[in-house]
Design a protein around this motif. Structure first.
Motif, PDB file in Angstrom:
ATOM      1  N   ARG A 175      10.638  10.264   0.302  1.00 51.98           N
ATOM      2  CA  ARG A 175      11.392  11.503   0.083  1.00 51.98           C
ATOM      3  C   ARG A 175      12.378  11.355  -1.065  1.00 51.98           C
ATOM      4  NH1 ARG A 175      11.182  11.639   5.866  1.00 51.98           N
ATOM      5  NH2 ARG A 175      13.204  10.590   5.966  1.00 51.98           N
ATOM      6  N   ALA A 176      12.893  10.144  -1.247  1.00 47.46           N
ATOM      7  CA  ALA A 176      13.831   9.902  -2.347  1.00 47.46           C
ATOM      8  C   ALA A 176      13.106   9.572  -3.653  1.00 47.46           C
ATOM      9  CB  ALA A 176      14.763   8.744  -1.977  1.00 47.46           C
ATOM     10  N   ARG A 177      11.750   9.598  -3.592  1.00 44.75           N
ATOM     11  CA  ARG A 177      10.912   9.307  -4.756  1.00 44.75           C
ATOM     12  C   ARG A 177      11.154   7.889  -5.264  1.00 44.75           C
ATOM     13  NH1 ARG A 177       6.879  13.233  -5.623  1.00 44.75           N
ATOM     14  NH2 ARG A 177       7.669  15.108  -4.612  1.00 44.75           N
ATOM     15  N   GLU A 178      11.442   6.980  -4.332  1.00 42.66           N
ATOM     16  CA  GLU A 178      11.654   5.578  -4.712  1.00 42.66           C
ATOM     17  C   GLU A 178      10.366   4.786  -4.687  1.00 42.66           C
ATOM     18  OE1 GLU A 178      14.759   3.877  -2.364  1.00 42.66           O
ATOM     19  OE2 GLU A 178      16.163   5.489  -2.786  1.00 42.66           O
ATOM     20  N   VAL A 179       9.279   5.378  -4.185  1.00 42.56           N
ATOM     21  CA  VAL A 179       7.982   4.706  -4.205  1.00 42.56           C
ATOM     22  C   VAL A 179       6.955   5.688  -4.730  1.00 42.56           C
ATOM     23  CG1 VAL A 179       8.548   3.184  -2.305  1.00 42.56           C
ATOM     24  CG2 VAL A 179       7.476   5.365  -1.785  1.00 42.56           C
ATOM     25  N   TRP A 232       0.795  -1.228   0.000  1.00 36.55           N
ATOM     26  CA  TRP A 232       0.000   0.000   0.000  1.00 36.55           C
ATOM     27  C   TRP A 232       0.828   1.279   0.000  1.00 36.55           C
ATOM     28  CZ3 TRP A 232      -4.670  -0.923  -1.514  1.00 36.55           C
ATOM     29  CH2 TRP A 232      -5.235  -2.179  -1.248  1.00 36.55           C
ATOM     30  N   ALA A 233       1.981   1.276   0.650  1.00 34.38           N
ATOM     31  CA  ALA A 233       2.801   2.488   0.676  1.00 34.38           C
ATOM     32  C   ALA A 233       3.227   2.889  -0.734  1.00 34.38           C
ATOM     33  CB  ALA A 233       4.027   2.289   1.561  1.00 34.38           C
ATOM     34  N   ARG A 234       3.440   1.916  -1.599  1.00 30.33           N
ATOM     35  CA  ARG A 234       3.836   2.210  -2.980  1.00 30.33           C
ATOM     36  C   ARG A 234       2.710   2.892  -3.766  1.00 30.33           C
ATOM     37  NH1 ARG A 234       8.465   0.393  -4.963  1.00 30.33           N
ATOM     38  NH2 ARG A 234       9.586  -1.336  -3.980  1.00 30.33           N
ATOM     39  N   LEU A 235       1.481   2.759  -3.269  1.00 29.80           N
ATOM     40  CA  LEU A 235       0.327   3.269  -4.005  1.00 29.80           C
ATOM     41  C   LEU A 235      -0.147   4.632  -3.507  1.00 29.80           C
ATOM     42  CD1 LEU A 235      -1.718  -0.060  -4.112  1.00 29.80           C
ATOM     43  CD2 LEU A 235      -0.152   0.821  -5.843  1.00 29.80           C
ATOM     44  N   LEU A 236       0.508   5.175  -2.495  1.00 24.81           N
ATOM     45  CA  LEU A 236       0.029   6.418  -1.880  1.00 24.81           C
ATOM     46  C   LEU A 236      -0.036   7.571  -2.863  1.00 24.81           C
ATOM     47  CD1 LEU A 236       1.778   6.286   1.605  1.00 24.81           C
ATOM     48  CD2 LEU A 236      -0.685   6.424   1.202  1.00 24.81           C
ATOM     49  N   ARG A 237       0.999   7.749  -3.656  1.00 26.54           N
ATOM     50  CA  ARG A 237       1.026   8.912  -4.554  1.00 26.54           C
ATOM     51  C   ARG A 237       0.017   8.784  -5.698  1.00 26.54           C
ATOM     52  NH1 ARG A 237       6.910   9.612  -3.522  1.00 26.54           N
ATOM     53  NH2 ARG A 237       7.072  11.593  -2.426  1.00 26.54           N
ATOM     54  N   LYS A 238      -0.200   7.583  -6.178  1.00 21.31           N
ATOM     55  CA  LYS A 238      -1.099   7.407  -7.323  1.00 21.31           C
ATOM     56  C   LYS A 238      -2.564   7.316  -6.907  1.00 21.31           C
ATOM     57  CE  LYS A 238       2.118   5.177 -10.536  1.00 21.31           C
ATOM     58  NZ  LYS A 238       2.373   3.972 -11.370  1.00 21.31           N
ATOM     59  N   HIS A 239      -2.801   6.705  -5.751  1.00 20.63           N
ATOM     60  CA  HIS A 239      -4.195   6.393  -5.407  1.00 20.63           C
ATOM     61  C   HIS A 239      -4.653   7.007  -4.085  1.00 20.63           C
ATOM     62  CE1 HIS A 239      -4.336   3.648  -8.813  1.00 20.63           C
ATOM     63  NE2 HIS A 239      -3.193   3.139  -8.398  1.00 20.63           N
ATOM     64  N   GLY A 240      -3.756   7.673  -3.379  1.00 23.49           N
ATOM     65  CA  GLY A 240      -4.089   8.492  -2.226  1.00 23.49           C
ATOM     66  C   GLY A 240      -4.989   7.895  -1.174  1.00 23.49           C
ATOM     67  N   ALA A 241      -6.284   8.200  -1.250  1.00 23.52           N
ATOM     68  CA  ALA A 241      -7.212   7.926  -0.162  1.00 23.52           C
ATOM     69  C   ALA A 241      -7.373   6.441   0.140  1.00 23.52           C
ATOM     70  CB  ALA A 241      -8.576   8.544  -0.471  1.00 23.52           C
ATOM     71  N   VAL A 242      -7.422   5.601  -0.891  1.00 19.44           N
ATOM     72  CA  VAL A 242      -7.675   4.176  -0.651  1.00 19.44           C
ATOM     73  C   VAL A 242      -6.512   3.508   0.081  1.00 19.44           C
ATOM     74  CG1 VAL A 242      -8.063   1.934  -1.739  1.00 19.44           C
ATOM     75  CG2 VAL A 242      -9.319   3.945  -2.540  1.00 19.44           C
TER      76      VAL A 242
END
Length: 250
Positions: free
Chosen positions: A246-250, A135-145
Motif C-alpha cells: 500500500r505504501a508502494r515500497e515493493v 516473491w512479494a517484491r515481484l507481484l506488481r511486475k510479474h503478477g501470475a508467476v
C-alpha cells in the motif's frame, strides 16, 4: 490430528516432502523423506531436517524460545508449520536479528532488511514465504508467476470434498492479488495428491475433515483450532506485506 503421537522428525517430513520432491529444498533423496513421514525415523533422518536451510533457523529459534533442546520436538514442528501460542515464545526483534544473521549472505531476502518496529515477525513458515522470500517484491511486475509460487508454497488448509485413489479434492481459499493487496480469495476446489505408490504423507483423508496442504500435496488432518492458528499466523505475515504494498515500497 497433527502432533498427536507423531515423532517430530516424521511430522516435519509430512510438510517438508512436497517441496523436497520438487527439488526446491533439502536433501536429494525425497524417498527417504517420504519414509520418514510414515514414522520410520532413524538418526540419519533426524539430521536430514537440518539440510532444509530455510526452515532450520526458525526451528532453532522456536526451540530456544520454548526452552527445549531439540528443534525437532513435535511442539516446535507444529508451531513452525501451523502456528499456535508457541509462536509468542520468540521475541520478534530477536527473531529478525537471528534471521538476518542466518540469511544475510543471500542475494535477496525479500522484505527482511526492511522490517522495523511496526512489524510482528513470527517463527512461522508463512512469514518465511511471504516476507523473507523475494516473491512479494515481484507481484506488481510479474503478477501470475510470483502469486503462483506464494500460493503453492504457503501452508494452507481446506475441507476434503472427495477422495480418490491418489488424489483428493479440497475446498480451500487461494491467495489473490488485487494490485494493491495480497489476500485470501473466495473458496475454490483444488486437486491435491495424498499418497505416492500407496504411501500417504499423513492419515488417509476422510471426506468432510480439515486438512493442511503444501504445494500440491495433502500433508495432514488438522483440527478447527489448528486451522484458525494457521490463519492467524498467515494474516500476521500478510499485514507486513500489504503495509509495504500500500505504501508502494515493493
Amino acid at each position: 490430528m497433527t502432533g498427536v503421537h507423531v515423532a517430530g522428525p516424521a511430522l516435519f517430513a509430512r510438510y517438508a516432502y512436497p517441496p523436497n520432491e520438487l527439488g526446491y529444498c533439502g536433501a536429494d533423496d525425497a524417498s527417504a523423506l517420504l519414509r520418514q513421514a510414515t514414522g520410520t525415523v532413524t538418526d540419519q533422518d533426524r539430521s536430514r531436517a537440518q539440510q532444509f536451510d530455510g526452515a532450520w533457523p526458525y526451528l532453532a529459534a522456536l526451540a530456544r524460545g520454548v526452552g527445549v533442546d531439540d528443534p525437532l520436538d513435535p511442539r516446535v514442528i507444529e508451531a513452525y508449520w501451523l502456528g499456535g501460542p508457541l509462536l509468542d515464545s520468540v521475541n520478534s526483534e530477536q527473531l529478525v536479528a537471528h534471521l538476518r544473521r542466518e540469511f544475510g549472505k543471500r542475494n535477496d531476502t525479500g522484505l527482511l532488511s526492511d522490517l522495523d518496529g511496526r512489524d510482528r515477525a513470527l517463527a512461522h513458515h508463512s512469514f518465511h514465504v511471504l516476507v523473507v522470500y523475494p516473491w512479494a517484491r515481484l507481484l506488481r511486475k510479474h503478477g501470475a508467476v510470483p502469486l503462483s509460487v506464494l500460493q503453492n508454497c504457503r501452508i494452507r488448509w481446506g475441507e476434503v470434498r472427495e477422495v480418490g485413489d491418489e488424489y483428493a479434492e479440497v475446498m480451500s481459499s487461494p491467495l489473490v492479488f488485487d494490485g494493491n493487496q495480497l489476500l485470501r480469495g473466495p473458496e475454490a476446489v483444488e486437486p491435491v495428491r495424498w499418497n505416492v505408490d500407496g504411501i500417504p504423507l499423513g492419515p488417509d483423508p476422510v471426506r468432510g475433515t480439515l486438512v493442511a496442504l503444501h504445494w500440491d500435496w495433502l500433508c495432514d488432518t488438522i483440527s478447527v483450532t489448528q486451522a484458525g492458528a494457521l490463519d492467524l499466523a498467515e494474516e500476521s505475515a500478510l499485514e507486513i506485506v500489504n503495509l509495504r504494498l500500500r505504501a508502494r515500497e515493493v
